[in-house]
Write an enzyme that holds these catalytic residues in place. Structure first.
Site, PDB file in Angstrom:
ATOM      1  N   ARG A 233      90.542 -34.072  92.952  1.00 39.64           N
ATOM      2  CA  ARG A 233      91.111 -33.957  94.288  1.00 39.64           C
ATOM      3  C   ARG A 233      92.033 -35.141  94.532  1.00 39.64           C
ATOM      4  O   ARG A 233      91.690 -36.286  94.221  1.00 39.64           O
ATOM      5  CB  ARG A 233      90.011 -33.922  95.360  1.00 39.64           C
ATOM      6  CG  ARG A 233      89.238 -32.614  95.409  1.00 39.64           C
ATOM      7  CD  ARG A 233      90.101 -31.472  95.910  1.00 39.64           C
ATOM      8  NE  ARG A 233      89.394 -30.191  95.990  1.00 39.64           N
ATOM      9  CZ  ARG A 233      89.348 -29.301  95.032  1.00 39.64           C
ATOM     10  NH1 ARG A 233      89.962 -29.548  93.871  1.00 39.64           N
ATOM     11  NH2 ARG A 233      88.718 -28.149  95.194  1.00 39.64           N
ATOM     12  N   ASP A 257      96.933 -34.267  88.194  1.00 38.94           N
ATOM     13  CA  ASP A 257      97.120 -32.835  88.451  1.00 38.94           C
ATOM     14  C   ASP A 257      96.978 -32.529  89.939  1.00 38.94           C
ATOM     15  O   ASP A 257      97.192 -31.395  90.351  1.00 38.94           O
ATOM     16  CB  ASP A 257      96.090 -32.014  87.666  1.00 38.94           C
ATOM     17  CG  ASP A 257      96.312 -30.520  87.807  1.00 38.94           C
ATOM     18  OD1 ASP A 257      97.461 -30.077  87.589  1.00 38.94           O
ATOM     19  OD2 ASP A 257      95.358 -29.796  88.146  1.00 38.94           O
ATOM     20  N   GLU A 262      99.555 -32.937  98.711  1.00 38.97           N
ATOM     21  CA  GLU A 262     100.136 -31.806  97.965  1.00 38.97           C
ATOM     22  C   GLU A 262     100.325 -30.551  98.807  1.00 38.97           C
ATOM     23  O   GLU A 262     101.131 -29.680  98.460  1.00 38.97           O
ATOM     24  CB  GLU A 262      99.265 -31.470  96.750  1.00 38.97           C
ATOM     25  CG  GLU A 262      97.910 -30.890  97.081  1.00 38.97           C
ATOM     26  CD  GLU A 262      97.077 -30.628  95.822  1.00 38.97           C
ATOM     27  OE1 GLU A 262      96.629 -29.489  95.652  1.00 38.97           O
ATOM     28  OE2 GLU A 262      96.891 -31.559  95.029  1.00 38.97           O
ATOM     29  N   HIS A 294      98.506 -29.043  90.232  1.00 39.29           N
ATOM     30  CA  HIS A 294      97.166 -28.489  90.472  1.00 39.29           C
ATOM     31  C   HIS A 294      96.928 -27.234  89.626  1.00 39.29           C
ATOM     32  O   HIS A 294      96.538 -26.183  90.138  1.00 39.29           O
ATOM     33  CB  HIS A 294      96.991 -28.164  91.958  1.00 39.29           C
ATOM     34  CG  HIS A 294      95.559 -28.222  92.412  1.00 39.29           C
ATOM     35  ND1 HIS A 294      95.183 -28.736  93.622  1.00 39.29           N
ATOM     36  CD2 HIS A 294      94.399 -27.822  91.816  1.00 39.29           C
ATOM     37  CE1 HIS A 294      93.870 -28.652  93.772  1.00 39.29           C
ATOM     38  NE2 HIS A 294      93.375 -28.102  92.680  1.00 39.29           N
TER      39      HIS A 294
END
Length: 331
Positions: A233, A257, A262, A294
């Site tokens: 996260r 990632d 985001e 992600h």
């Protein structure tokens, strides 16, 4: 019954439609569930949301006013949902408590090796027929130390891969995972892990207690030549502090990632727009940083399991059943 699914990726759509075939119709939208898009759900009893949905109290009230009674989120994390508001409104909310941990663990290692061996830079060079090796030197992982923050299912899978590389293993969690200790992992406090590990990988949920768990102080304790990977996260890392450390020339590599801001960016095409997020713009300019959008969970196996669990969650709601995926039962 027709189900409205928000934030559906092109690759995910046929899997959702096939999974619900013969049971319910599913209308798939590529837009995310937000305050602006919530009115689209008017008249739909069941709505399915993606990981980047913003299910705050206002959104939930709008859904409830439109007739929605059940929200099936297609992700494990649920820090984006105001569960107290959902309870007050009498909504049923479910998530996917389990999908392939290997999808995320393997991708975390993909990021680690990409930054360690400078894969992105090397690929960009060879596309221009530049075959020099200058600046591409990495390090063997064998004999180095992997520090794993969070040793649940994904952290365990990551640890097994690290063990296969022949690495020394350090772990930090509320309780030791016997499978990890069986691989030789030594559990230590967070400060020791950060200061000792050559590679630090995050596999924690985003909670109030873990928000910015890797802050300026934590980053300062890490080795100058360490690699940091976050496939969990974005809010686990204080991105502003990370940028400052990178500006100071620290860290051999950073693979992310996820990103704490985001929402409204990841899963969308912003290539023709001006970049408004200065922090992200600075972050991706560092040569030792790789940022992906992600996608760690995005394998056929994992997405298939997410879709199947979503179908079961809807069936449980209609039958009045609870399961391990039920976050908030109506009534």
């Amino acid at each position: 019954m027709e189900i409205l699914a928000f934030g559906v990726q092109d690759d995910e759509k046929p899997l959702l439609e096939e999974a619900f075939a013969g049971q319910h119709e599913v209308r798939c939208l590529d837009v995310f569930l937000t305050e602006d898009t919530a009115p689209i759900a008017a008249g739909y009893e069941v709505v399915s949301s993606s990981v980047n949905a913003d299910l705050n109290g206002r959104v939930l009230r709008a859904l409830s006013a439109g007739g929605t009674r059940m929200i099936a989120q297609r992700s494990t994390g649920f820090n984006n949902i105001d569960l107290e508001a959902a309870r007050r409104l009498g909504l049923t909310v479910s998530r996917v408590s389990y999908y392939s941990p290997y999808s995320v663990a393997e991708f975390a290692w993909t990021l680690a090796m990409a930054v360690n061996r400078r894969i992105v830079r090397a690929s960009n060079r060879t596309r221009d027929f530049d075959f020099r090796l200058t600046g591409l030197m990495g390090r063997d992982m064998r004999g180095r130390t992997a520090g794993v923050l969070g040793t649940g299912k994904i952290g365990e899978a990551f640890t097994r891969i690290a063990h296969g590389f022949g690495m020394n293993l350090l772990g930090w969690d509320r309780e030791p995972n016997p499978a990890c200790t069986g691989l030789g992992m030594r559990y230590v406090d967070k400060d020791e892990l950060l200061s000792s590990a050559d590679l630090v990988s995050l596999h924690l949920p985003l909670l109030e207690s873990t928000h910015h768990i890797v802050d300026a102080t934590a980053l300062s304790r890490m080795r100058d030549d360490a690699i940091l990977v976050n496939s969990s996260r974005g809010g686990l890392v204080d991105t502003e502090a990370l940028v400052e450390e990178l500006r100071a020339g620290r860290f051999a590599g950073v693979g992310l990632d996820v990103y704490e801001a985001e929402a409204g960016l990841f899963f969308l095409d912003k290539s023709l727009e001006a970049v408004e997020d200065d922090t992200l713009a600075r972050l991706i300019t560092f040569p030792q940083v790789v940022v992906t959008s992600h996608q760690a969970y995005y394998t056929h196996e994992a997405v298939g399991q997410i879709v199947d669990a979503t179908v079961r969650n809807v069936a449980d709601y209609l039958a009045g059943r609870r399961s391990e995926n039920t976050l908030c039962p109506a009534g």
